[in-house]
Write an enzyme that holds these catalytic residues in place. Structure first.
Site, PDB file in Angstrom:
ATOM      1  N   ASP A   1      -6.654  57.404  60.417  1.00 12.21           N
ATOM      2  CA  ASP A   1      -5.422  58.148  60.010  1.00 12.21           C
ATOM      3  C   ASP A   1      -4.348  56.868  60.036  1.00 12.21           C
ATOM      4  OD1 ASP A   1      -3.721  59.388  58.683  1.00 12.21           O
ATOM      5  OD2 ASP A   1      -3.679  61.002  60.011  1.00 12.21           O
TER       6      ASP A   1
ATOM      7  N   CYS B   1      -0.753  57.538  60.916  1.00  9.42           N
ATOM      8  CA  CYS B   1      -0.236  58.739  61.421  1.00  9.42           C
ATOM      9  C   CYS B   1       0.921  58.662  62.256  1.00  9.42           C
ATOM     10  CB  CYS B   1      -1.455  59.361  62.007  1.00  9.42           C
ATOM     11  SG  CYS B   1      -0.998  61.314  62.598  1.00  9.42           S
TER      12      CYS B   1
ATOM     13  N   GLU C   1       6.456  71.645  62.702  1.00  9.39           N
ATOM     14  CA  GLU C   1       6.860  72.645  64.021  1.00  9.39           C
ATOM     15  C   GLU C   1       8.309  72.859  64.066  1.00  9.39           C
ATOM     16  OE1 GLU C   1       3.601  72.737  67.201  1.00  9.39           O
ATOM     17  OE2 GLU C   1       5.291  71.950  68.214  1.00  9.39           O
TER      18      GLU C   1
ATOM     19  N   HIS D   1       1.257  58.993  72.756  1.00 14.60           N
ATOM     20  CA  HIS D   1       1.575  59.492  71.865  1.00 14.60           C
ATOM     21  C   HIS D   1       1.450  61.060  71.701  1.00 14.60           C
ATOM     22  CE1 HIS D   1      -2.598  60.342  70.908  1.00 14.60           C
ATOM     23  NE2 HIS D   1      -2.555  60.513  69.639  1.00 14.60           N
TER      24      HIS D   1
ATOM     25  N   ALA E   1      -0.698  64.547  74.252  1.00 15.52           N
ATOM     26  CA  ALA E   1      -1.034  64.998  75.457  1.00 15.52           C
ATOM     27  C   ALA E   1      -2.532  64.430  75.537  1.00 15.52           C
ATOM     28  CB  ALA E   1      -1.439  66.541  75.558  1.00 15.52           C
TER      29      ALA E   1
END
Ligand code: 5GP
Ligand code: MN
Ligand code: MN
Length: 475
Positions: free
Chosen positions: A94, A97, A205, A398, A400
């Site tokens: 990705d 990302c 979020e 970046h 957890a």
């Protein structure tokens, strides 16, 4: 665990070169994170240290876990003039990302009565899920313009403003992109995917700032306790994946011809100065622009939802940073300033104060480092440090990082039950896939607070603020 792993400090571990390693491997983690770390990380980071032209050390961040060839949470820099290589697996599938975080200026208590409606509207207006498509359709000319222009292209087409660009890496537009190096298949996959979140752990979020760790930096980033920010995590969708897949194959075939002896096929790479290396860099930079354009269009859609439900709200961009890239940067190594190709795969660039590429308004304080945790725990904002420049080429964790596979997670959790449980904690999840939610269970990730603490103590980046999820639109 590996015999060669030696503890250097409470948050740094080192594997001195053995076998074909050209440089040491360095892992930043505390004792508990090291103990729980997937053994594959040590093997993979040791393999990375054997690659031609690698400089200083191969690094693993505290959130590191197994990845394709390179670990996720891996950082490695190469000198092109010393035979250095570029690796598609070292960037990740990705491409670019990343995360962007938007300031809303809204208090959590003012958002609370609108949470359901915000969740529903955001879920309706921002396409999410496998193969999700957006309203934008790009013809061949439009595609190439997007791949060259990145977020700047999006702003020129009415998605956001010039002020946004100042808060994006590369000013929103990665130089050196070569749409001509991107296959027709990759472009076809992307034709109607701009402005979509994609699947898996990508999210949009609403988060409440629940703790401030560094008042000076928080102030400069406009982060105030009790206020709400919006974070968007996604990448270059089908286009990036297709480029990664195709070049990986090409690099596997080309490597022996360049005299590269691979300890693992998944580390396939090509000299930076070679035709394959240059073609990949051109295509990868086009994918970086695709990701930047994507996050810019999603930002525009988010702003429209807020304008409808909370008129007068200004969503201004705090920062946008990618965590899957290979970038040409200048770094000081043993007192010498060198131009290096820094691979960060699942690692965030974290430039310290004074770096010339930072936006003027933030230059004296350092780069915001945006870190996801999970939809049920916490996320963090950190700031790059001066000493980070001498460690891992100014990089930090970046996220957890996963502590178990997606498959394991689906055996342990059920999507519906998770959504209900999180709702009872005041966290609203909207997702097209309940299976996806189970795969992304907060328990399938490491303890983000421990990861961030280790990064902070290791001097990679400094904690600024802790965020708690309120609404999560999950891919
Ligand atoms: P990756 O870039 O490796 O796909 O994911 C980055 C990080 O995002 C993961 O390591 C994880 O900690 C975090 N993450 C995954 N899902 C969510 C989510 O729904 N919300 C938040 N805040 N973070 C997440
Ligand atoms: Mn990511
Ligand atoms: Mn991604």
């Amino acid at each position: 665990q590996l015999d060669q792993l030696k503890q250097v400090s409470d948050v740094e571990w080192r594997i001195a070169p053995f076998g074909k390693m050209r440089v040491p491997a360095v892992i930043y983690a505390d004792q508990a994170l090291i103990t729980e770390m997937d053994d594959k990380v040590f093997e993979q980071i040791t393999n990375v240290a054997t690659l031609p032209g690698i400089v200083q050390a191969a690094y693993a961040m505290p959130d590191a876990h197994w990845g394709y060839g390179f670990p996720i949470g891996g950082v490695a820099a190469f000198d092109a003039d010393a035979g250095g290589v570029v690796s598609a697996g070292g960037v990740g599938f990705d491409i670019s990302c990343g995360v962007r975080t938007l300031h809303t200026g809204l208090k959590a208590e003012d958002v609370a009565p609108l949470k359901q409606r915000l969740a529903d509207r955001l879920f309706t207006h921002i396409p999410a899920g496998v193969g999700s498509t957006g309203k934008l359709r790009l013809d061949a000319g439009g595609m190439d313009a997007m791949l060259r222009g990145g977020a700047r292209w999006a702003v020129e087409h009415g998605y956001g403003s010039e002020a946004d660009l100042d808060r994006i890496e590369e000013h929103g537009c990665m130089a050196g992109a070569e749409p001509g190096q991107v296959s027709e298949h990759a472009k076809r996959r992307q034709r109607d995917e701009i402005g979509t979140l994609g699947s898996g752990n990508h999210y949009l979020e609403l988060q409440e700032i629940v703790e401030i760790h560094d008042t000076k930096a928080a102030d400069r980033f406009r982060l105030r306790q009790g206020e709400v920010v919006v974070s968007i995590h996604c990448g270059s969708r089908g286009l990036g994946h297709q480029i990664g897949t195709e070049f990986l194959r090409q690099m596997v075939i080309a490597a022996p011809g360049y005299g590269i002896d691979l300890p693992d096929r998944e580390l396939a790479c090509a000299p930076i100065h070679s035709p394959v290396g240059q073609a990949y860099l051109g295509a990868m930079r086009a994918a970086v622009n695709c990701a930047l354009a994507n996050r810019q269009v999603i930002t525009h859609l988010t702003r429209k939802v807020f304008a409808d439900l909370l008129p007068g709200t200004h969503l201004s961009l705090i920062y946008d940073v990618s965590h899957n890239t290979c970038k040409e940067e200048w770094h000081t190594v043993d007192g010498q300033t060198r131009r290096l190709y820094v691979h960060r795969k699942g690692a965030t660039r974290a430039f310290g104060p004074g770096h010339p590429s930072l936006p003027g308004e933030l230059r004296d304080i350092g780069q915001p480092v945006l870190i996801g945790g999970s939809m049920g725990t916490a996320s963090y904002i950190l700031v790059g440090t001066e000493e980070g420049g001498t460690r891992a080429f100014s990089s930090a964790c970046h996220g957890a990082g996963r502590s178990m596979s997606r498959h394991q997670a689906t055996r342990q959790w059920h999507g519906r039950a998770l959504v209900d449980e999180l709702a009872s904690q005041g966290i609203l999840i909207r997702s097209p896939s309940l299976r996806g939610v189970a795969e992304e269970a907060p328990g399938a990730y490491k303890d983000v607070s421990a990861v961030v603490e280790a990064a902070d103590r290791a001097g990679l980046a400094r904690k600024v603020a802790k965020l708690k999820p309120l609404v999560c639109i999950k891919g």
